[in-house]
Write an enzyme that holds these catalytic residues in place. Structure first.
Site, short mmCIF file in Angstrom:
data_model
loop_
_atom_site.label_atom_id
_atom_site.label_comp_id
_atom_site.label_asym_id
_atom_site.label_seq_id
_atom_site.Cartn_x
_atom_site.Cartn_y
_atom_site.Cartn_z
NE ARG B 72 -2.65 -1.64 3.27
CZ ARG B 72 -2.79 -2.91 3.66
NH1 ARG B 72 -3.44 -3.77 2.91
NH2 ARG B 72 -2.29 -3.31 4.83
CD GLU B 109 -0.72 -10.14 17.79
OE1 GLU B 109 -1.38 -10.31 18.82
OE2 GLU B 109 -1.21 -9.84 16.68
#
Lengths: 250, 192
Positions: B72, B109
């Protein structure tokens, strides 16, 4: 060889003045003059076909709103072409990779690339610029912004967060899919599809099918580079293709 | 630092940008309220606002390189680069860039990921900007800063369209300032 044949026929025809309209006063038999004119025309067109240069900007196939003349060399093209780096044996042996990242480092060449596409599509009723992940994301948005169109990313599976429609296409081994958000486009819109390069045409053909399924008309596909030896154009059906640079490397 | 903290308070463009971003709950996993910028891209006016605000900020900062994080960042980086006359450098997932690359690992994560950059893309002491659509943990942007600094560039700032509120004030990433347009949109925004 054909050029020599053309010259020979031309010189034969010259003895009977076929280029001039036959007159009643001509001493040359009408049949011979007719045959010479025909041969002249046939060999002229054959020579033209075989000696057309392909290493410059190509006109797209016929399109009512995108009609262009025959091959015209835009003076910006050579610099764009020379800014693209070819990397051998990437991503695997035998592939000559067309690396557009070097074009992006050349501010003038990058600007020229976008300008050429914008000049072509501005004011043509294009409301959608669809870009194929990931390098289509680099060229599509500047074009979309300049012509006032929305930008629609066409992505690999599972990247888009909302409800999607997908289209499968073949790879050398196996298949892949591209996806688009439901509702991103509306029936009746006119779109262009952008990618950095067309090779086999599989991805672009899938993108065309994806957009056409929801009622969008593809005005044209546009790429910076074409690898014509891979015949990607043939997969695009009736959709025109506009490219800036061709490469014989594949 | 958010745009509203730096002279753009009350600027209607920021509200238009925020309104154009869609929230998708529980993507890519439960509990995440995903900030979907694809709806912003469908609004040419709002998309142009984003680019204009960034261009106004950076055009006189002598920036010669805009680095965009895949994928993006590839959408927002090039229009800014073109407008300010800088080159665009894509920072990519492993194995995508040809030629000689350097790579930087960063934490997710669960597990790690890597970002790569072409070594030839950067000249020593170039002033660089890093662009991505959103900053959350700052892991990706920190890796980007590392890549550029290892190649000899000076990172002037990192810029994102959306950022978590914790990045208010003079929050820095690896000592570099961060500039964010809007906070995350809420779920009660109108979506299509």
């Amino acid at each position: 060889m054909l050029f020599l044949l053309y010259i020979l026929l031309l010189s034969l025809c010259h003895r009977a003045p076929a280029i001039r309209l036959p007159s009643n006063n001509s001493k040359t038999p009408f049949l011979l003059r007719s045959v010479c004119v025909s041969l002249h025309l046939i060999s002229y067109h054959l020579a033209l076909l075989f000696f057309r240069r392909v290493n410059s900007s190509k006109a797209s196939r016929d399109s009512e709103t995108m009609a262009t003349k025959e091959d015209v060399q835009d003076p910006r093209i050579p610099k764009i072409a020379s800014s693209i780096r070819v990397i051998p044996d990437f991503p695997k042996p035998g592939i000559m990779f067309q690396d557009i990242t070097t074009l992006l480092l050349d501010t003038e060449a990058f600007k020229d690339t976008i300008d050429i596409f914008v000049e072509r599509y501005k004011g043509k009723g294009i409301s959608v610029v669809a870009g194929v992940e990931a390098r289509g994301f680099i060229f599509g948005p500047p074009i979309a912004l300049a012509i006032g169109a929305k930008f629609v990313p066409l992505r690999k599976p599972k990247k888009l967060p909302g409800k999607v429609i997908s289209e499968e296409y073949s790879l050398e081994y196996g298949t892949d899919k591209i996806e688009m958000h439901v509702g991103a486009v509306e029936p009746g819109e006119r779109a262009i599809i952008i990618d950095d390069l067309i090779a086999t045409g599989g991805t672009l053909a899938a993108a065309i099918r994806l957009l056409e399924r929801v009622g969008v008309t593809i005005a044209e596909c546009a790429c910076v580079i074409e690898l014509p030896v891979l015949k990607g154009r043939e997969k695009l059906g009736e959709t025109p293709l506009f490219i800036l640079v061709t490469s014989d490397a594949a | 630092m958010f745009a509203v903290e730096n002279g753009l308070q009350g600027d209607p463009r920021l509200q238009a940008i925020s309104d154009a971003i869609r929230v998708i709950p529980h993507f890519p996993k439960t509990g995440i309220m995903f900030q979907d910028i694809t709806t912003l891209l469908l609004d040419p006016v709002a998309f142009k606002h984003v680019v204009d605000i960034f261009v106004d900020r950076y055009k006189h900062m002598n920036i010669s390189l805009v680095a965009g994080v895949e994928a993006r960042g590839f959408i927002f980086g090039p229009p800014i680069a073109l407008a300010i006359g800088a080159k665009f450098v894509p920072l990519r997932k492993p194995g995508k860039l040809p030629g000689r690359v350097i790579s930087e690992e960063y934490e997710l994560e669960y597990g790690n990921d890597r970002l790569e950059m072409s070594v030839e893309a950067v000249k020593s002491h170039e002033r660089a900007l890093v662009i991505d659509d959103l900053v959350a943990t700052g892991g990706t942007l920190s890796a980007s800063i590392n890549l550029l600094e290892r190649a000899g560039a000076e990172v002037v700032e990192c810029a994102c369209v959306v950022g978590l509120p914790k990045f208010k004030g003079h929050c820095k990433l690896k000592g570099k300032p961060l500039y964010v347009l809007v906070e995350p949109s809420q779920l009660d925004e109108v979506t299509f």
